[in-house]
Design an enzyme around this catalytic site. Structure first.
Site, PDB file in Angstrom:
ATOM      1  NE  ARG A 183      -3.511   2.627   0.255  1.00 42.14           N
ATOM      2  CZ  ARG A 183      -4.059   3.250  -0.774  1.00 42.14           C
ATOM      3  NH1 ARG A 183      -3.849   2.803  -2.013  1.00 42.14           N
ATOM      4  NH2 ARG A 183      -4.811   4.317  -0.599  1.00 42.14           N
ATOM      5  CG  ASP A 251       9.963  -4.715  13.405  1.00 46.00           C
ATOM      6  OD1 ASP A 251       9.937  -3.721  12.654  1.00 46.00           O
ATOM      7  OD2 ASP A 251       9.299  -4.817  14.441  1.00 46.00           O
TER       8      ASP A 251
END
Length: 465
Positions: A183, A251
């Protein structure tokens, strides 16, 4: 950030409101945000230093303490008196996250505090192999900070990998790479609804050129990752077997990606490894950093496309064996040519595996097989022999050796059990005394009668004649 978890069981609906009642069992606290990136780096064996803002509060003090306990230097952390430490508290029942409570402040930071942060980051570049900018839109990774640290790191030849936030990527210009989600990429690249694959590729190329990136890695959730570099676009499918919690997957991906870049891996292998790592952590509940042994096991189990997951170099295998032993596993070693794998081989390997928890097979190279068996052997080349062995459920690792005997290999790997076939006596087992010297043992396993590569070849020769 601080990630707090409240773990409990749901047994009924509250009579006060249509909400579940959670019976609290335990509480856990860990590093979140950029702290989770740091935990992933440490889990992969890399030293890391933290830079960012923390509050002058219990959360900030707890965060610094957790950094220190994890072996991460908090020397780049700047304490702010006027805002709390970002803390995310999640309520979890079973494998499901039910609620999240956020305590944070995201307003502007005073100019003098921004300068303190920039100075702290620049002061750490002397010892850095890479700089990761994990942007969570909390007022830390600002245009001012990026404009100061990215050019300086690149001037020193230090790669800068950015996990961006928001839709304006211009502040990251000059970085080595960006890892936006789908997105974020669509908006930043100016893609309109209903775009096709050609528009996607073209928009990515324009964005990479405009920001001066070496590569762009778009993370697409369950669809995997898409890489754009000077050679064009490449796609990498998601590898997660079962998804319990996507918290922290980005992460893990950026930490593994950076670690592989620092190690000098080929870029596509680097992305494959990051993809595997992300697939491992989403199969766990809560924000769980990757550990080196988890990544090795995932690769060994064949989750890394294009590679034979169980075939290792000797030095890499020695590290893996140390991690196995650290978990209490007993390591078994056997060796041989394994040319034309047959039922006798399979039975021997299964019985060898039963002597411990992990089975390592030392495999003679083609050159050493010729030295032992003559110029017409092996029938099957070493790469194919290694892959066939790696495909057996009883085998945990395969390592090639070029010497006449595996003595040097045994000395480096230090197995707990040395297995030889029944055509050997214990006194004849090369490396047997060495294994026993560190508390191990030698096991002699009877051979399956009438099964041998030589007999198979003799039968083939008779058929041809």
């Amino acid at each position: 950030m601080v990630d707090a978890y409240l773990w409990g069981d749901v047994g009924r609906i509250s009579p006060e409101a249509p909400v579940p009642v959670v019976r609290l069992n335990r509480k856990t606290v860990t590093l979140g945000g950029a702290g989770n990136v740091l935990l992933n780096l440490v889990g992969l064996g890399l030293p890391a230093t933290a830079s960012g803002f923390v509050g002058d509060d219990d959360g900030g003090r707890q965060l610094v303490l957790m950094l220190e306990q994890a072996g991460i230097s908090p020397s780049g952390c700047v304490t702010l008196a006027d805002r709390p430490t970002t803390t995310k508290t999640r309520v979890v029942s079973g494998h499901h996250q039910m609620l999240r409570l956020d305590e944070e402040g995201v307003g502007p930071v005073a100019d003098e505090d921004v300068k303190r942060l920039i100075d702290a980051i620049l002061g750490q570049l002397d010892d850095a192999s890479a700089l990761i900018l994990s942007d969570y839109a909390k007022g830390v990774v600002t245009a001012e900070v990026c404009g100061a640290v990215i050019p300086e790191a690149r001037r020193r030849g230090i790669p800068v990998i950015v996990d961006p936030k928001g839709f304006n990527f211009q502040k990251y210009a000059g970085a080595t790479a960006l890892t936006p989600n789908l997105r974020e990429f669509e908006v930043a690249a100016g893609l309109e609804a209903g775009y096709d694959s050609e528009a996607f590729r073209r928009a990515g190329g324009d964005l990479r050129e405009r920001l001066g990136l070496e590569f762009l890695l778009v993370t697409c959730g369950g669809e995997g990752m898409r890489l754009l570099d000077e050679d064009g676009w490449s796609e990498f499918h998601a590898l997660a077997r079962e998804v319990y919690d996507v918290s922290g997957a980005g992460d893990t991906a950026i930490a593994t990606l950076t670690a592989a870049v620092v190690a000098g891996l080929d870029l596509r292998d680097t992305v494959r490894l990051a993809n595997v790592a992300a697939g491992v952590v989403v199969g766990k509940v809560g924000t769980a950093p990757i550990q080196g042994r988890d990544l090795r096991d995932a690769v060994r189990d064949g989750q890394l496309p294009g590679q034979t997951g169980k075939v290792y170099e000797a030095a890499e295998l020695a590290d893996l064996i140390r991690s196995w032993k650290g978990l209490g596993d007993r390591v078994v070693f056997t060796d041989g040519c394994f040319d034309l794998l047959h039922a006798g081989h399979v039975a021997l390997l299964a019985k060898a595996r039963a002597c411990g928890d992990r089975l390592v097979v030392g495999l003679n190279t083609d050159r050493s097989v010729r030295q032992l068996k003559g110029p017409t052997r092996p029938v099957v080349v070493q790469g194919d022999r290694a892959q066939v062995l790696a495909g057996l459920a009883s085998v945990d690792a395969v390592v090639l050796f070029d010497e006449e005997t595996p003595l040097e290999l045994i000395e480096g790997l230090r197995p707990d059990v040395l297995v030889k076939g029944g055509d050997y006596e214990e006194s004849q087992a090369v490396g047997g005394e060495l294994v026993k010297s560190w508390g191990g043992r030698v096991a002699i396993i009877p051979l399956v009668e009438g099964r041998s590569t030589t007999r198979i070849l003799e039968g083939l020769q008779g058929t041809i004649e």
